[in-house]
Scaffold this motif. Structure first.
Motif, PDB file in Angstrom:
ATOM      1  N   GLU A   1       7.398 -26.312 -14.375  1.00 52.66           N
ATOM      2  CA  GLU A   1       6.008 -25.854 -14.498  1.00 52.66           C
ATOM      3  C   GLU A   1       5.728 -24.759 -13.477  1.00 52.66           C
ATOM      4  O   GLU A   1       5.036 -23.789 -13.768  1.00 52.66           O
TER       5      GLU A   1
ATOM      6  N   GLU B   1       9.630 -33.804 -20.541  1.00 51.80           N
ATOM      7  CA  GLU B   1       8.664 -34.789 -21.027  1.00 51.80           C
ATOM      8  C   GLU B   1       9.321 -35.720 -22.037  1.00 51.80           C
ATOM      9  O   GLU B   1       9.127 -36.931 -21.988  1.00 51.80           O
TER      10      GLU B   1
ATOM     11  N   ALA C   1       1.483 -36.652 -13.535  1.00 48.66           N
ATOM     12  CA  ALA C   1       1.205 -36.013 -14.827  1.00 48.66           C
ATOM     13  C   ALA C   1      -0.234 -35.500 -14.862  1.00 48.66           C
ATOM     14  O   ALA C   1      -0.497 -34.406 -15.360  1.00 48.66           O
ATOM     15  N   LYS C   2      -1.147 -36.279 -14.318  1.00 50.89           N
ATOM     16  CA  LYS C   2      -2.549 -35.848 -14.288  1.00 50.89           C
ATOM     17  C   LYS C   2      -2.743 -34.687 -13.314  1.00 50.89           C
ATOM     18  O   LYS C   2      -3.427 -33.719 -13.623  1.00 50.89           O
TER      19      LYS C   2
ATOM     20  N   ASN D   1      -1.472 -31.459 -14.739  1.00 44.10           N
ATOM     21  CA  ASN D   1      -2.047 -31.180 -16.062  1.00 44.10           C
ATOM     22  C   ASN D   1      -1.035 -31.278 -17.205  1.00 44.10           C
ATOM     23  O   ASN D   1      -1.071 -30.481 -18.140  1.00 44.10           O
ATOM     24  N   PHE D   2      -0.151 -32.263 -17.128  1.00 46.67           N
ATOM     25  CA  PHE D   2       0.746 -32.552 -18.242  1.00 46.67           C
ATOM     26  C   PHE D   2       0.013 -33.542 -19.141  1.00 46.67           C
ATOM     27  O   PHE D   2       0.265 -34.747 -19.111  1.00 46.67           O
ATOM     28  N   GLU D   3      -0.940 -33.030 -19.922  1.00 50.36           N
ATOM     29  CA  GLU D   3      -1.852 -33.882 -20.692  1.00 50.36           C
ATOM     30  C   GLU D   3      -1.133 -34.801 -21.662  1.00 50.36           C
ATOM     31  O   GLU D   3      -1.491 -35.977 -21.783  1.00 50.36           O
ATOM     32  N   ASN D   4      -0.141 -34.284 -22.392  1.00 46.02           N
ATOM     33  CA  ASN D   4       0.575 -35.128 -23.357  1.00 46.02           C
ATOM     34  C   ASN D   4       1.307 -36.267 -22.660  1.00 46.02           C
ATOM     35  O   ASN D   4       1.268 -37.411 -23.123  1.00 46.02           O
TER      36      ASN D   4
ATOM     37  N   TYR E   1       0.604 -37.510 -19.686  1.00 45.52           N
ATOM     38  CA  TYR E   1      -0.408 -38.389 -19.103  1.00 45.52           C
ATOM     39  C   TYR E   1      -0.918 -39.385 -20.150  1.00 45.52           C
ATOM     40  O   TYR E   1      -0.985 -40.586 -19.904  1.00 45.52           O
ATOM     41  N   THR E   2      -1.262 -38.879 -21.320  1.00 50.56           N
ATOM     42  CA  THR E   2      -1.768 -39.738 -22.388  1.00 50.56           C
ATOM     43  C   THR E   2      -0.706 -40.740 -22.826  1.00 50.56           C
ATOM     44  O   THR E   2      -0.995 -41.919 -23.028  1.00 50.56           O
ATOM     45  N   TRP E   3       0.537 -40.276 -22.948  1.00 48.48           N
ATOM     46  CA  TRP E   3       1.617 -41.169 -23.360  1.00 48.48           C
ATOM     47  C   TRP E   3       1.825 -42.270 -22.327  1.00 48.48           C
ATOM     48  O   TRP E   3       1.986 -43.443 -22.682  1.00 48.48           O
TER      49      TRP E   3
ATOM     50  N   GLU F   1      -9.235 -45.282 -16.153  1.00 45.28           N
ATOM     51  CA  GLU F   1      -7.921 -45.621 -16.704  1.00 45.28           C
ATOM     52  C   GLU F   1      -7.811 -47.118 -16.965  1.00 45.28           C
ATOM     53  O   GLU F   1      -7.260 -47.533 -17.999  1.00 45.28           O
TER      54      GLU F   1
END
Length: 167
Positions: free
Chosen positions: A55, A67, A96-97, A100-103, A105-107, A132
């Motif tokens: 990144e 990822e 991840a948060k 800003n690795f959003e995908n 983070y959500t996973w 969370e």
């Protein structure tokens, strides 16, 4: 990296360029990717370190590979090992948060929710933010209704009223 080595930066005129904030193994994995377009991090932690480094240098394909590597390696860990591992998934979630690795983070948040019984027993679970924790509670598996039905079924099966009759 090309701008750093060929532009008007001080690294362009140096024979040795110091690289900070990365382990030797992670840097070698980064170079391997740059030269071969392949990457196989040895662990989830190395994949996360490589993801952060990719990144920094905006190597988006390597970010996607890292990822995918993280999610694949975590999915392949059996539940028993997941309960015993020292790998701190909430720490991965924080990174991840932060980056800003959003995908990812959500996973990871869904991963914690779907392994609720394991993670709720770990100390790291307390490090989740209130938002969370609310998400995990709302999406946890097994759900409260499932656990209630399972308890009711077990009470019935083990009660003296329930007898198995063989014909």
């Amino acid at each position: 990296m090309a701008a750093m080595l060929s532009g008007s930066y001080m690294e362009a005129n140096r024979a040795l360029v110091p690289v900070y904030g990365i382990s030797k193994d992670t840097f070698l994995a980064f170079l391997e990717y740059m030269y071969t377009d392949t990457c196989c991090p040895a662990s989830v932690l190395q994949a996360m370190a490589l993801l952060i480094y990719s990144e920094m240098y905006q190597v988006s394909r390597l970010q996607h590979i890292c990822e995918r590597c993280i999610t694949t390696q975590l999915q392949s860990v059996p539940s028993r090992e997941l309960a015993l591992t020292s790998l701190n998934v909430v720490s991965l979630l924080r990174k991840a948060k932060f980056y800003n690795f959003e995908n990812l983070y959500t996973w990871l948040l869904h991963f914690v929710a779907t392994h609720y019984l394991i993670f709720s027993q770990k100390q790291e679970f307390q490090d989740l933010s209130a938002e969370e924790q609310n998400f995990v509670e709302a999406h946890k598996w097994p759900s409260d209704s499932y656990l209630a039905q399972l308890a009711e079924y077990r009470r019935y099966i083990y009660s003296p009223r329930c007898r198995c009759a063989v014909m």
